[in-house]
Design an enzyme around this catalytic site. Structure first.
Site, PDB file in Angstrom:
ATOM      1  N   CYS A 145      74.189  39.494  18.120  1.00 21.75           N
ATOM      2  CA  CYS A 145      74.829  39.852  16.848  1.00 21.75           C
ATOM      3  C   CYS A 145      76.260  39.318  16.779  1.00 21.75           C
ATOM      4  CB  CYS A 145      74.807  41.371  16.675  1.00 21.75           C
ATOM      5  SG  CYS A 145      75.515  41.919  15.130  1.00 21.75           S
ATOM      6  N   CYS A 148      78.738  41.462  14.937  1.00 26.46           N
ATOM      7  CA  CYS A 148      79.234  42.595  15.731  1.00 26.46           C
ATOM      8  C   CYS A 148      80.222  42.139  16.816  1.00 26.46           C
ATOM      9  CB  CYS A 148      78.078  43.307  16.424  1.00 26.46           C
ATOM     10  SG  CYS A 148      76.558  43.372  15.481  1.00 26.46           S
ATOM     11  N   ASP A 149      79.853  41.119  17.558  1.00 27.32           N
ATOM     12  CA  ASP A 149      80.615  40.761  18.761  1.00 27.32           C
ATOM     13  C   ASP A 149      81.497  39.525  18.588  1.00 27.32           C
ATOM     14  OD1 ASP A 149      79.392  42.873  20.030  1.00 27.32           O
ATOM     15  OD2 ASP A 149      77.725  41.666  20.759  1.00 27.32           O
TER      16      ASP A 149
HETATM   17  C1  LIG Z   1      73.200  44.297  21.564  1.00 28.52           C
HETATM   18  C2  LIG Z   1      73.300  44.653  20.112  1.00 28.52           C
HETATM   19  C3  LIG Z   1      74.538  44.863  19.575  1.00 28.52           C
HETATM   20  C4  LIG Z   1      74.645  45.203  18.235  1.00 28.52           C
HETATM   21  N1  LIG Z   1      75.886  45.437  17.746  1.00 28.52           N
HETATM   22  C5  LIG Z   1      76.016  45.811  16.460  1.00 28.52           C
HETATM   23  C6  LIG Z   1      77.301  46.083  15.923  1.00 28.52           C
HETATM   24  O1  LIG Z   1      78.336  45.932  16.609  1.00 28.52           O
HETATM   25  N2  LIG Z   1      77.387  46.467  14.625  1.00 28.52           N
HETATM   26  C7  LIG Z   1      76.278  46.598  13.832  1.00 28.52           C
HETATM   27  O2  LIG Z   1      76.400  46.981  12.668  1.00 28.52           O
HETATM   28  N3  LIG Z   1      75.029  46.354  14.314  1.00 28.52           N
HETATM   29  C8  LIG Z   1      74.886  45.951  15.598  1.00 28.52           C
HETATM   30  N4  LIG Z   1      73.637  45.672  16.093  1.00 28.52           N
HETATM   31  C9  LIG Z   1      72.485  45.837  15.197  1.00 28.52           C
HETATM   32  C10 LIG Z   1      72.168  47.359  15.077  1.00 28.52           C
HETATM   33  O3  LIG Z   1      72.123  47.922  16.364  1.00 28.52           O
HETATM   34  C11 LIG Z   1      70.850  47.590  14.360  1.00 28.52           C
HETATM   35  O4  LIG Z   1      70.870  46.969  13.094  1.00 28.52           O
HETATM   36  C12 LIG Z   1      70.618  49.092  14.164  1.00 28.52           C
HETATM   37  O5  LIG Z   1      70.648  49.764  15.402  1.00 28.52           O
HETATM   38  C13 LIG Z   1      69.292  49.383  13.481  1.00 28.52           C
HETATM   39  O6  LIG Z   1      69.152  50.760  13.428  1.00 28.52           O
HETATM   40  P1  LIG Z   1      67.748  51.473  13.280  1.00 28.52           P
HETATM   41  O7  LIG Z   1      68.047  52.927  13.247  1.00 28.52           O
HETATM   42  O8  LIG Z   1      67.005  50.895  12.149  1.00 28.52           O
HETATM   43  O9  LIG Z   1      66.908  51.090  14.576  1.00 28.52           O
HETATM   44  P2  LIG Z   1      67.209  50.973  16.138  1.00 28.52           P
HETATM   45  O10 LIG Z   1      68.635  51.086  16.456  1.00 28.52           O
HETATM   46  O11 LIG Z   1      66.452  49.767  16.559  1.00 28.52           O
HETATM   47  O12 LIG Z   1      66.500  52.268  16.722  1.00 28.52           O
HETATM   48  C14 LIG Z   1      65.108  52.379  16.741  1.00 28.52           C
HETATM   49  C15 LIG Z   1      64.738  53.714  17.316  1.00 28.52           C
HETATM   50  O13 LIG Z   1      63.319  53.882  17.164  1.00 28.52           O
HETATM   51  C16 LIG Z   1      62.809  54.409  18.367  1.00 28.52           C
HETATM   52  N5  LIG Z   1      61.378  54.058  18.449  1.00 28.52           N
HETATM   53  C17 LIG Z   1      60.797  52.842  18.552  1.00 28.52           C
HETATM   54  N6  LIG Z   1      59.461  52.982  18.657  1.00 28.52           N
HETATM   55  C18 LIG Z   1      59.186  54.319  18.599  1.00 28.52           C
HETATM   56  C19 LIG Z   1      58.019  55.110  18.675  1.00 28.52           C
HETATM   57  N7  LIG Z   1      56.795  54.574  18.817  1.00 28.52           N
HETATM   58  N8  LIG Z   1      58.133  56.459  18.590  1.00 28.52           N
HETATM   59  C20 LIG Z   1      59.356  57.045  18.428  1.00 28.52           C
HETATM   60  N9  LIG Z   1      60.506  56.338  18.370  1.00 28.52           N
HETATM   61  C21 LIG Z   1      60.421  54.999  18.466  1.00 28.52           C
HETATM   62  C22 LIG Z   1      63.663  53.838  19.467  1.00 28.52           C
HETATM   63  O14 LIG Z   1      63.599  54.672  20.624  1.00 28.52           O
HETATM   64  C23 LIG Z   1      65.035  53.888  18.796  1.00 28.52           C
HETATM   65  O15 LIG Z   1      65.615  55.159  18.996  1.00 28.52           O
HETATM   66  C24 LIG Z   1      73.483  45.325  17.422  1.00 28.52           C
HETATM   67  C25 LIG Z   1      72.227  45.100  17.976  1.00 28.52           C
HETATM   68  C26 LIG Z   1      72.130  44.773  19.304  1.00 28.52           C
HETATM   69  C27 LIG Z   1      70.770  44.538  19.907  1.00 28.52           C
END
Ligand SMILES: Cc1cc2nc3c(=O)[nH]c(=O)nc-3n(C[C@H](O)[C@H](O)[C@H](O)COP(=O)(O)OP(=O)(O)OC[C@H]3O[C@@H](n4cnc5c(N)ncnc54)[C@H](O)[C@@H]3O)c2cc1C
Length: 311
Positions: A145, A148-149
């Site tokens: 990302c 982000c970084d």
């Molecule tokens: C290394 C990294 C750094 C990042 N840095 C930034 C940043 O600085 N700023 C920014 O805005 N974005 C950043 N992002 C992007 C951001 O993290 C994502 O866009 C955001 O987390 C998405 O949120 P979400 O809640 O949709 O899903 P996610 O954060 O992907 O969470 C998914 C959740 O679903 C759960 N899950 C999956 N399958 C199942 C299942 N079968 N049953 C129950 N639970 C399940 C997982 O355990 C997890 O808790 C970064 C991403 C990465 C990989």
């Protein structure tokens, strides 16, 4: 549709709302649902706090002018969801029935949860290269990302891997911030849009290496170099770099729902503008449905919106 685990003896827990996922989308939904007085369970999944926990510094989340460690941000959000009244279960959902009344979810330990409404916030998983050093330096020089970084790499050397729109956006974003970028792509042709290609090819801070693949990442505390193998050469070349941005796509975590909800070709859950899926009383928020923004703040916003749209 999968059947219930035969060994389940407990009565199913009954809830108004079940939220799948404990990333920004799921936890924000938990905060809103708890405060709305809904009897809410969050099935958190194994990745407690979601993808952001892999970031050592989140610099674009409002309210933290000096940035915040991703794990700390999500720990705080978990606490806020609990204080708002959401009950969090740290299990993966392994079976679901989104069409029955009530709907149900079963977790990996065999427990069953029922609810009138379900919000899917299972996020996505960045595709990885699967090379030596990638896991070791994840969050310590290896990132997915640039938004982000990126600010950490002003005036530094970075390698961006990929050849599609995402990789081009990442490379341009980093170059505009002053980084010296090498874009490494395994093919000759790029999938990125023409306009992006024009902009990238003419950017003085970006060098392009086609027909080349990363074979390993090296460093000490953080990344120091990468090894690159070009198709027409036998020997690897080592290049000094401070960061590696992998932009080869993400995979939505939606396999579990593929025979019960409409998905796009890449596996994102299709919703209407109210974040309602193709199945009644099932909503989706965050990276599991969003093919474009994929940010913590947009995922959190969608979690809030989905709960406010519940019928
Ligand atoms: C290394 C990294 C750094 C990042 N840095 C930034 C940043 O600085 N700023 C920014 O805005 N974005 C950043 N992002 C992007 C951001 O993290 C994502 O866009 C955001 O987390 C998405 O949120 P979400 O809640 O949709 O899903 P996610 O954060 O992907 O969470 C998914 C959740 O679903 C759960 N899950 C999956 N399958 C199942 C299942 N079968 N049953 C129950 N639970 C399940 C997982 O355990 C997890 O808790 C970064 C991403 C990465 C990989």
């Amino acid at each position: 549709m999968e059947t219930l685990n035969k060994h389940t003896t407990q009565q199913p827990s009954k809830n108004d709302l079940l939220i799948l996922g404990s990333g920004p989308a799921g936890l924000t939904a938990g905060i809103y649902a708890g405060r709305a007085g809904l009897n809410t369970k969050i099935i958190a999944g194994r990745e407690r706090g979601g993808q952001l926990t892999g970031s050592s510094k989140v610099e674009n989340f409002p309210g933290f002018p000096d940035g915040i460690n991703g794990l700390e941000l999500m720990d705080r959000t978990i606490k806020q969801a609990e204080l708002s009244g959401a009950d969090i279960i740290y299990q993966d959902a392994t079976s679901v029935d989104l069409t029955s009344t009530p709907k149900w979810i079963q977790t990996e330990n065999g427990d069953k949860y029922e609810a009138e409404q379900i919000l899917i916030a299972t996020g996505s998983t960045p595709k990885r290269l699967g090379i030596k050093g990638e896991q070791k330096f994840w969050g310590r020089g290896v990132s997915t990302c640039a938004t982000c970084d990126g600010p950490l790499y002003k005036d530094k050397d970075v390698v961006v891997v990929g050849g599609g729109n995402n990789a081009f956006h990442e490379a341009l974003h980093l170059a505009r911030m002053g980084a010296k970028v090498k874009l490494v792509h395994r093919r000759e042709e790029f999938k990125a849009d023409e306009t992006l290609q024009e902009e990238l090819f003419s950017h003085p801070n970006i060098e392009i290496l086609t027909n080349s693949e990363l074979s390993s990442i090296q460093g000490e505390e953080t990344v120091k170099s990468v090894s690159i193998l070009a198709k027409d050469q036998e020997d690897e070349k080592q290049i000094k770099t401070d960061g590696v941005f992998i932009a080869i796509g993400t995979v939505p975590n939606t396999d579990l729902f593929s025979n019960q909800l409409e998905l796009d070709e890449a596996g994102h859950i299709l919703t209407d503008q109210n974040l309602k899926t193709s199945t009644d009383k099932v909503y989706a928020a965050g990276d599991a449905r969003d093919s474009r923004y994929k940010q913590a703040i947009t995922a959190a916003a969608e979690g809030a919106m989905a709960v406010m749209n519940l019928k």
